[in-house]
Structures are given as structure tokens and as C-alpha cells.
Write a protein that holds these residues in place. Structure first.
Motif, short mmCIF file in Angstrom:
data_model
loop_
_atom_site.label_atom_id
_atom_site.label_comp_id
_atom_site.label_asym_id
_atom_site.label_seq_id
_atom_site.Cartn_x
_atom_site.Cartn_y
_atom_site.Cartn_z
N PHE A 278 32.59 4.47 -18.87
CA PHE A 278 31.27 4.86 -19.36
C PHE A 278 31.08 4.25 -20.75
O PHE A 278 31.98 4.33 -21.58
N ARG A 279 29.92 3.67 -20.97
CA ARG A 279 29.59 3.13 -22.29
C ARG A 279 28.59 4.07 -22.96
O ARG A 279 27.68 4.56 -22.31
N PHE A 280 28.76 4.28 -24.25
CA PHE A 280 27.85 5.20 -24.94
C PHE A 280 27.74 4.82 -26.40
O PHE A 280 28.56 4.07 -26.94
N THR A 281 26.70 5.34 -27.02
CA THR A 281 26.49 5.22 -28.47
C THR A 281 26.18 6.61 -28.99
O THR A 281 25.27 7.28 -28.51
N SER A 282 26.94 7.06 -29.97
CA SER A 282 26.68 8.38 -30.55
C SER A 282 25.46 8.33 -31.45
O SER A 282 25.26 7.37 -32.22
N GLY A 283 24.64 9.36 -31.36
CA GLY A 283 23.43 9.44 -32.17
C GLY A 283 22.40 10.33 -31.50
O GLY A 283 22.73 11.12 -30.60
N GLY B 216 19.83 17.46 -23.51
CA GLY B 216 21.06 16.79 -23.16
C GLY B 216 21.08 15.35 -23.61
O GLY B 216 20.50 14.98 -24.64
N PHE B 217 21.73 14.48 -22.82
CA PHE B 217 21.97 13.10 -23.24
C PHE B 217 20.68 12.30 -23.40
O PHE B 217 20.70 11.24 -24.03
N SER B 218 19.58 12.74 -22.85
CA SER B 218 18.32 11.99 -23.03
C SER B 218 17.86 12.01 -24.48
O SER B 218 17.12 11.13 -24.91
N SER B 219 18.31 13.03 -25.26
CA SER B 219 17.88 13.12 -26.66
C SER B 219 19.03 12.96 -27.64
O SER B 219 18.80 12.68 -28.81
N ASN B 220 20.28 13.12 -27.18
CA ASN B 220 21.40 13.04 -28.12
C ASN B 220 22.69 12.82 -27.35
O ASN B 220 22.80 13.17 -26.18
N PHE B 221 23.66 12.24 -28.04
CA PHE B 221 25.00 12.15 -27.48
C PHE B 221 26.02 12.12 -28.61
O PHE B 221 25.89 11.34 -29.56
N LEU B 222 26.98 13.00 -28.52
CA LEU B 222 28.15 12.95 -29.39
C LEU B 222 29.37 12.86 -28.49
O LEU B 222 29.44 13.55 -27.48
#
Length: 490
Positions: free
Chosen positions: A300-305, A319-325
């Protein structure tokens, strides 16, 4: 728009707390689109969410192949060989208004090398692989869960539809925007259906189909602070009795999670692709797994923010649509629940009030910034020599985190601000666990003679050990109360 944990938690909570007479709630999801399913560990907030929904805890554990969680064990963080525990509890009641860790600091300065974890009742229970719910009238700790994320989404689907939520199967093709306001007017599905609405919740995960794409909400990138940008996950067969905690083990190029369920173990490696290749991370993960791998590892590729606005026009990202840590402290479902609970406080009554929308965005931004700082601290405090850890140690950190660390080092106090999700015991666990010992302790800890403090702390440790040993084993508790069908744990 979107199912998974985000969609069904939001639908169920809104249906439960608003009622059918005030709003008609429709969830649109496609069976063609899978859920990520990486975040199978939670924090105690989910227990509160389940209680709000009237969910029977044992039924929930049984049907999601779940286990219980008393905290996170950190292995090899800070330095190789280091172990510390972030428990869902404090370190015992204060004496004369002075917190336990100040007495611990005083003893440490006198040469006592007892770990701070020895004053955590939750840790004493967890390290023996024991578990029982804490007495609600005298709670010495809280608990959370491990579970199969796909089974949890299905479980919540039944809860939500029983509460009146309408489900529509379909894949979105495009969105209608109101020509004057720019609000979302309707979404269109591949089978020709049109789904209109007044308020839209984007639960489409990283795709952010509504908030990100349709409304073009910018993303605030935190990858300069949270360097890890990939995860590789693989399930394995269960290996022995399930531990009542998540384990996080640091490696040369990242860290590995171990999440015990009843039917399998969740494993994954979080890393930075500039310092570790996918092949290197995959090899390190597979070499460290206990039990037989059950599937090919997935990357899985991700960017925190986070999105600059969590609520834009008539769309709220959940959830992930607005934020990801990154999943270090099991924040994924925590942020989903927090987002929905804040929405309930600001829920539109007829029309969307811009004041409440702005307040929602202010609180959401502040909360995730506080959580971000807590996660950054895990990396920044490391003394490991490898390139990833050196980069984390040498980066410029947010001023808000710098302030917390400076105050701690000077006084042994945690400078908590507003909208904090992690309270003093959590910060103490990570700071002391990584060897960050303040220069002084509270002056009130000198109120009693050193030997009296030593004797009192010794009695406290002995009582903790004695009480923890009396708790039943985690395996036996599950087998007695909530084992999954034909899943009695050997």
C-alpha cells in the motif's frame, strides 16, 4: 459514499443518534471495490462507539474473530533491545496530588532502575497474556480490540440497516454540482441510478472521490515529518495463544506490526521507500512472521496528511478520504469515530451553518495535529543508527511538539493543549520508554523521606503484580465468553 469501516461506522452512529424522523440516511457502496483492511487494531474509543450503538461486546468479538487489546508493546524502538509498553491506563493514583512518575523520577535519581512500566496495572496483566474487563466502578485500565476489518464492516452493515439505513449497491461514475452554490447535488451510478442528497459523507478512502476530486479540496502533505510512505501486509496462521496487545517492532528501514486475531495473525511492515525497497521490506516481513503465511503480501502506498478542509460545502470527509496518519498508534478507526462524533455536534438542521462548518474544520485540524505530534515523537526520539532513523532524528519538528519536549525535559510535566487525544500517561510511556528522562521532578515529590517513598512504591509494585496474576488468561477468557464459531483456541 463508500462502505468499509468509515462508511458503516458513520451510517450506524448517525442513524442511532439522529433517528429516522430527522434524516433519511443512504449508503452507496460497490462490492467491486475492496476495503484496505490494514487497520485491525484499535484504541478504547471504539469500545465507547460500540456502546453508543448498543452492540453486545461478546457478540461483536465472536463475529469479527476478534481479541482484546490493553496497549501496544514497542520492541527495538529507540535502540535495539529496548522494550516499553504504551498501556491504556495510568501509573496508579497520585499521592498528595503528585503523579506516580515524579516519585519514580526521584527514586531513579537515587539509583533505583525499576522500569516505569512496573507501575502499570494494564502492562502487568498484558505481559502475562491475561485479560478480563476492568471493573467499571474502579477502572484500573481500559481495553480496545483487534478484529478482522472486513468482518467488522459486515457486522456494522447489519447494525446500520437494522437502524433504518438504506444501502444501494453501485459504483459511482460522476457527480452533479449545483451551478450556483457549488454543492454536490447528486451522485450518478454505473447502472443509471441517480442518488440526490443534502449532506454527503465521503467514505471512499484514499480515492477521496467527493471531497478530494469532485470538490477539489487541497491536501496538506506531512511527509516531511512522517517519512514512512508504504506498508506491506500479509496474514499468517495463529502462532500460540493470542497476546492481549499489539506489538510494534522497529527494523532497519521501518517497523513491523503484529496483531493477533482468533483465526489468524495480522502482520505488516511500514517503511520509507527511499531507504528500503519493496523487496527488502517484503523479505524482512516474511522472515519475521511466526506462523504460516496465508496470502501473498500486498503493498500500500500512502502519504500522511489531511485535506485542508474536512468539511467543504455540503461534503464531510470521514476516514482516509480526509486524512491519513500511518498506523503506528492505531489511529485510523479512532479518527473515523472522532469525525462522526464531531459531526453530530455540528449536524445541520435544515441548512448548513458556515459557523458550525468552520468550527468542525478547526477542531478536526487541531485534533489531527496533536495526534501527528505524538506519532512524530516515536521516530524523533530514536537513537538507532540506520539512515531512516537518523533522518527522523535530524529533521525539524513542529513547534507544538518542540514545546512539549522542552517542557518535559525541564520539569517532568506534559504540556497538554486543547483537543488532545493522548493524555499524560501516553506521553510518559513514549518519552520514558525511549529514554528521555527530565532534568528534575515536581518539588512536591520531596515532601516525604526517600525511604518512605521507596517503601510505598515497592508496595504498589507488589500489589500490581499480585492482582495481575489473579486475572484469567486472555485465551481462556475468549474461549469462555466470545470464541468464534469452531475457533476454540488451543
Amino acid at each position: 459514499m463508500g462502505g468499509g469501516a468509515a462508511g458503516w461506522i458513520a451510517a450506524a452512529l448517525l442513524a442511532k443518534r439522529i433517528g429516522r424522523h430527522q434524516a433519511r440516511i443512504t449508503l452507496v457502496e460497490s462490492e467491486e471495490i475492496g476495503i484496505i483492511g490494514v487497520g485491525e487494531a484499535t484504541v478504547p474509543l471504539l469500545a465507547q462507539c460500540n456502546a453508543l450503538l448498543g452492540i453486545d461486546e461478546f457478540d461483536f468479538i465472536r463475529k469479527t474473530q476478534g481479541t482484546f487489546k490493553l496497549g501496544i508493546e514497542f520492541c527495538d524502538w529507540g535502540t535495539a533491545g529496548n522494550r516499553h509498553f504504551h498501556a491504556f491506563s495510568d501509573y496508579g493514583h497520585p499521592v498528595e496530588g503528585v503523579q506516580t512518575h515524579h516519585y519514580w523520577l526521584r527514586l531513579r535519581q537515587s539509583g533505583d532502575d525499576t522500569p516505569i512500566d512496573d507501575y502499570s496495572f494494564a502492562y502487568a496483566v498484558a505481559k502475562n497474556n491475561n485479560f478480563a474487563p476492568s471493573d467499571p466502578n474502579d477502572a484500573r485500565y481500559h481495553h480496545a480490540y483487534h478484529f478482522d476489518a472486513a468482518l467488522y464492516a459486515r457486522y456494522l452493515r447489519d447494525v446500520a440497516t437494522d437502524l433504518g439505513v438504506q444501502r444501494i449497491e453501485g459504483k459511482m461514475t460522476h457527480v452533479d454540482l449545483d451551478s450556483e452554490s457549488g454543492d454536490i447535488a447528486a451522485i450518478h451510478l454505473a447502472d443509471g441510478q441517480t442518488v440526490p442528497g443534502n449532506l454527503f459523507l465521503d467514505c471512499t478512502g484514499f480515492a477521496s472521490e467527493l471531497l478530494g476530486k469532485a470538490l477539489d479540496t487541497p491536501f496538506v502533505d506531512w511527509s516531511h515529518w512522517l517519512l514512512c510512505n508504504r506498508a506491506i501486509a500479509a496474514p499468517s496462521g495463529p502462532a500460540g495463544a493470542p497476546a492481549p496487545f499489539t506489538r510494534s517492532t522497529a527494523h532497519a528501514g521501518g517497523w513491523r506490526w503484529t496483531i493477533p486475531l482468533q483465526h489468524r495473525t495480522g502482520n505488516g511492515m511500514v517503511y520509507n521507500s527511499d531507504f528500503w525497497s519493496d523487496d527488502a521490506a517484503r523479505s524482512a516481513l516474511l522472515d519475521s512472521i511466526d506462523g504460516e503465511p496465508l496470502a501473498e503480501p500486498r503493498v500500500f502506498r500512502f502519504t500522511s496528511g489531511h485535506r485542508r478542509e474536512f468539511w467543504r460545502r455540503n461534503c464531510v470527509g470521514i476516514g482516509f478520504s480526509s486524512n491519513f496518519l500511518e498506523p503506528l498508534e492505531s489511529t485510523g478507526i479512532q479518527l473515523i469515530v472522532m469525525g462522526v462524533l464531531k459531526l453530530l455536534k455540528c449536524f445541520p438542521q435544515g441548512t448548513i451553518d458556515p459557523v458550525l462548518r468552520d468550527e468542525y474544520n478547526r477542531l478536526s485540524t487541531r485534533e489531527i495535529e496533536r495526534i501527528r505530534d505524538f506519532i512524530i515523537a516515536h521516530y524523533y526520539l530514536s537513537r538507532r543508527p540506520e539512515p531512516l532513523w537518523s533522518a527522523c532524528r535530524n529533521m525539524e519538528i513542529p513547534d507544538s511538539l518542540r514545546h512539549k519536549l522542552d517542557v518535559w525535559k525541564a520539569s517532568g510535566q506534559i504540556a497538554l493543549g486543547d483537543s488532545e487525544s493522548y493524555m499524560e500517561p501516553s506521553w510518559i510511556a513514549i518519552l520514558l520508554g525511549n529514554g528521555v528522562v527530565p532534568r528534575r521532578y515536581a518539588v512536591s515529590a520531596d515532601l516525604y523521606p526517600l525511604e518512605q517513598i521507596r517503601d510505598g512504591m515497592k508496595l504498589r509494585r507488589e500489589e500490581i503484580m499480585r492482582s495481575a496474576q489473579a486475572v484469567t488468561s486472555h485465551r481462556d477468557f475468549i474461549n469462555s465468553h466470545c470464541k468464534a464459531a469452531q475457533m476454540a483456541l488451543a
